[in-house]
Design a protein around this motif. Structure first.
Motif, short mmCIF file in Angstrom:
data_model
loop_
_atom_site.label_atom_id
_atom_site.label_comp_id
_atom_site.label_asym_id
_atom_site.label_seq_id
_atom_site.Cartn_x
_atom_site.Cartn_y
_atom_site.Cartn_z
N VAL A 1 54.12 6.91 9.83
CA VAL A 1 53.13 7.29 8.80
C VAL A 1 53.15 8.80 8.60
O VAL A 1 52.14 9.40 8.23
CB VAL A 1 51.71 6.81 9.19
CG1 VAL A 1 51.63 5.30 9.24
CG2 VAL A 1 51.27 7.41 10.53
N SER A 2 54.30 9.41 8.81
CA SER A 2 54.43 10.85 8.66
C SER A 2 54.34 11.27 7.20
O SER A 2 54.65 10.50 6.29
CB SER A 2 55.78 11.32 9.22
OG SER A 2 55.93 10.97 10.58
N LYS B 1 61.64 5.20 -2.02
CA LYS B 1 61.86 6.00 -3.23
C LYS B 1 61.72 5.17 -4.49
O LYS B 1 62.62 5.07 -5.32
CB LYS B 1 63.24 6.68 -3.18
CG LYS B 1 63.37 7.70 -2.06
CD LYS B 1 64.71 8.41 -2.09
CE LYS B 1 64.78 9.44 -0.96
NZ LYS B 1 66.09 10.14 -0.93
N ASN B 2 60.53 4.57 -4.60
CA ASN B 2 60.16 3.86 -5.82
C ASN B 2 58.78 4.33 -6.27
O ASN B 2 58.32 5.41 -5.87
CB ASN B 2 60.20 2.35 -5.60
CG ASN B 2 61.59 1.77 -5.78
OD1 ASN B 2 62.04 1.53 -6.89
ND2 ASN B 2 62.29 1.54 -4.66
N LEU B 3 58.10 3.54 -7.08
CA LEU B 3 56.79 3.92 -7.62
C LEU B 3 55.72 2.90 -7.24
O LEU B 3 54.75 2.70 -7.97
CB LEU B 3 56.86 4.04 -9.15
CG LEU B 3 57.88 5.04 -9.70
CD1 LEU B 3 57.92 4.98 -11.22
CD2 LEU B 3 57.56 6.46 -9.24
N ASP C 1 55.86 9.55 3.88
CA ASP C 1 56.11 10.23 2.60
C ASP C 1 55.42 9.53 1.44
O ASP C 1 55.98 9.38 0.35
CB ASP C 1 57.62 10.34 2.35
CG ASP C 1 58.31 11.17 3.42
OD1 ASP C 1 58.23 12.41 3.36
OD2 ASP C 1 58.90 10.56 4.34
N ASN C 2 54.21 9.07 1.70
CA ASN C 2 53.31 8.58 0.65
C ASN C 2 52.13 9.55 0.60
O ASN C 2 51.13 9.34 1.27
CB ASN C 2 52.83 7.16 0.96
CG ASN C 2 53.84 6.10 0.60
OD1 ASN C 2 53.94 5.66 -0.54
ND2 ASN C 2 54.61 5.67 1.59
N PRO C 3 52.25 10.62 -0.18
CA PRO C 3 51.23 11.68 -0.13
C PRO C 3 49.83 11.25 -0.53
O PRO C 3 48.85 11.91 -0.19
CB PRO C 3 51.78 12.74 -1.10
CG PRO C 3 52.72 11.99 -1.99
CD PRO C 3 53.31 10.92 -1.14
N ASN D 1 53.92 5.48 -3.80
CA ASN D 1 52.58 5.96 -4.18
C ASN D 1 51.47 5.14 -3.54
O ASN D 1 50.41 4.92 -4.15
CB ASN D 1 52.42 5.93 -5.70
CG ASN D 1 53.34 6.91 -6.41
OD1 ASN D 1 53.62 8.00 -5.90
ND2 ASN D 1 53.84 6.53 -7.58
N LEU D 2 51.68 4.67 -2.31
CA LEU D 2 50.65 3.90 -1.63
C LEU D 2 49.41 4.77 -1.43
O LEU D 2 49.51 5.97 -1.14
CB LEU D 2 51.15 3.41 -0.27
CG LEU D 2 52.45 2.60 -0.25
CD1 LEU D 2 52.72 2.10 1.16
CD2 LEU D 2 52.38 1.44 -1.22
N THR D 3 48.24 4.16 -1.55
CA THR D 3 46.98 4.89 -1.35
C THR D 3 46.20 4.38 -0.14
O THR D 3 45.41 5.13 0.43
CB THR D 3 46.08 4.80 -2.59
OG1 THR D 3 45.79 3.43 -2.85
CG2 THR D 3 46.78 5.41 -3.80
N GLN D 4 46.41 3.11 0.24
CA GLN D 4 45.69 2.57 1.38
C GLN D 4 46.44 1.38 1.96
O GLN D 4 47.29 0.77 1.29
CB GLN D 4 44.28 2.12 0.99
CG GLN D 4 44.26 1.00 -0.03
CD GLN D 4 42.86 0.51 -0.34
OE1 GLN D 4 41.92 0.82 0.36
NE2 GLN D 4 42.72 -0.27 -1.41
N VAL D 5 46.15 1.08 3.21
CA VAL D 5 46.70 -0.10 3.87
C VAL D 5 45.52 -0.90 4.41
O VAL D 5 44.73 -0.38 5.20
CB VAL D 5 47.65 0.28 5.02
CG1 VAL D 5 48.12 -0.97 5.76
CG2 VAL D 5 48.85 1.05 4.47
N THR D 6 45.40 -2.13 3.98
CA THR D 6 44.30 -2.99 4.43
C THR D 6 44.86 -4.09 5.34
O THR D 6 46.07 -4.22 5.52
CB THR D 6 43.57 -3.63 3.24
OG1 THR D 6 44.44 -4.60 2.64
CG2 THR D 6 43.21 -2.57 2.20
N PHE D 7 43.97 -4.89 5.88
CA PHE D 7 44.40 -6.00 6.72
C PHE D 7 45.29 -6.96 5.94
O PHE D 7 46.24 -7.54 6.47
CB PHE D 7 43.18 -6.74 7.28
CG PHE D 7 43.53 -8.00 8.02
CD1 PHE D 7 44.04 -7.94 9.32
CD2 PHE D 7 43.37 -9.25 7.44
CE1 PHE D 7 44.38 -9.10 10.01
CE2 PHE D 7 43.69 -10.40 8.11
CZ PHE D 7 44.21 -10.33 9.40
N SER D 8 45.02 -7.14 4.66
CA SER D 8 45.76 -8.10 3.84
C SER D 8 47.13 -7.60 3.40
O SER D 8 47.92 -8.38 2.86
CB SER D 8 44.94 -8.45 2.59
OG SER D 8 43.68 -8.97 2.94
#
Length: 288
Positions: free
Chosen positions: A156-157, A85-87, A133-135, A111-118
């Motif tokens: 990752v729901s 529950k942050n930004l 809950d990162n839409p 507000n995550l948009t992607q997950v990479t290897f790094s």
């Protein structure tokens, strides 16, 4: 023994806890022995003056939009980090490079948009990872968790995911719980391998009734086991337009090759007959 009858060791732990509370506790946060709790303090930036021996840091329900990698690296003994529950946005690559002992990480409701290897590659001890809950989370790279071999709980729901490569989770040897509910899964033939892995895996899927297809329209709201049956039929038996084009090209090539072979055989036969006839005529002339 202390006068109260308690062991001296308990008194020592209490005194250490009191000492920790009085040293470098961030403003508006509460500090106990090895724990800093800043829940719901309307923080907009990562707090300063966090004790360097902190093991548990709770930043839940604030407005923090950035985690500074350098400041985090000072907390080398951190094992528990709650940032739900942050930004926090998508700029998390190499953020956790200095907290290799981290076991629990909660980044849900951000507000995550992607997950990479790094993003999490340096968290070799990670056991629990919550990024639900990162839409705006629409992409997780195929090898995003390749280094997180101790991961047991992954959630990752309720994100914007439509696809997840099977190897991303299948190659996690200790995975026991995987949250996938209420996502926008696109149940096409490319996703069939993942659905098959789900039905055959020993991994537990909480809220399984809400792990359903979102697209195509014909499979919307269909649970994964039912979707698997339909996809097996459509993907393994149905021919698409490009398949028919390919078969037509193959048939034409076979026909053309057969025609060419027959023409070459006819030409060879004619040449052979002509050569044989010429030989017979020469023999008759020599006899005369």
């Amino acid at each position: 023994m202390s006068p109260s009858g308690r062991p001296w060791s308990l008194s020592l732990v209490f005194l250490l806890g009191m000492a920790s509370e009085g040293i470098n506790c961030p403003s508006r946060c509460s500090c106990q022995y090895l724990e800093v709790n800043c829940t719901g303090q309307q923080l907009q930036e990562f707090p300063v003056d966090i004790p360097l021996d902190t093991r548990q840091l709770i930043l839940a329900a604030n407005s923090v939009s950035y985690l500074p990698a350098v400041e985090l690296s000072f907390l080398a003994d951190l094992v528990y980090l709650d940032c739900r529950k942050n930004l926090l946005g998508d700029d998390l690559d190499f953020t956790f490079i200095g907290v290799a002992k981290l076991v629990y990480l909660d980044l849900s409701f951000n507000n995550l948009t992607q997950v990479t290897f790094s993003t999490f590659s340096h968290l070799l001890s990670l056991v629990v990872l919550k990024i639900s809950d990162n839409p705006n989370l629409v992409a997780i790279e195929k090898d995003a968790f390749a280094n997180n071999t101790w991961l047991r709980h992954l959630d990752v729901s309720r994100t914007g995911l439509t696809f997840l490569d099977t190897s991303t989770v299948r190659d996690l040897p200790n995975l026991r719980l995987l949250g996938l509910s209420d996502n926008l899964w696109h149940c096409n033939c490319s996703f069939l391998d993942f659905i098959t892995w789900m039905t055959e895996s020993d991994v537990h899927f909480p809220d399984a009734d809400n792990i359903t297809c979102y697209t195509p329209a014909g499979l919307r709201a269909l649970r994964m086991p039912a979707a698997e049956a339909q996809l097996h039929f459509s993907c393994l038996t149905q021919l698409y337009k490009q398949d028919y084009v390919f078969l037509c090209l193959v048939g034409f090539c076979i026909f053309l090759a057969g025609t060419l072979a027959a023409w070459l055989a006819g030409v060879c036969a004619v040449i052979y007959e002509a050569h044989a006839s010429k030989g017979e005529e020469e023999e008759e002339e020599e006899e005369d």
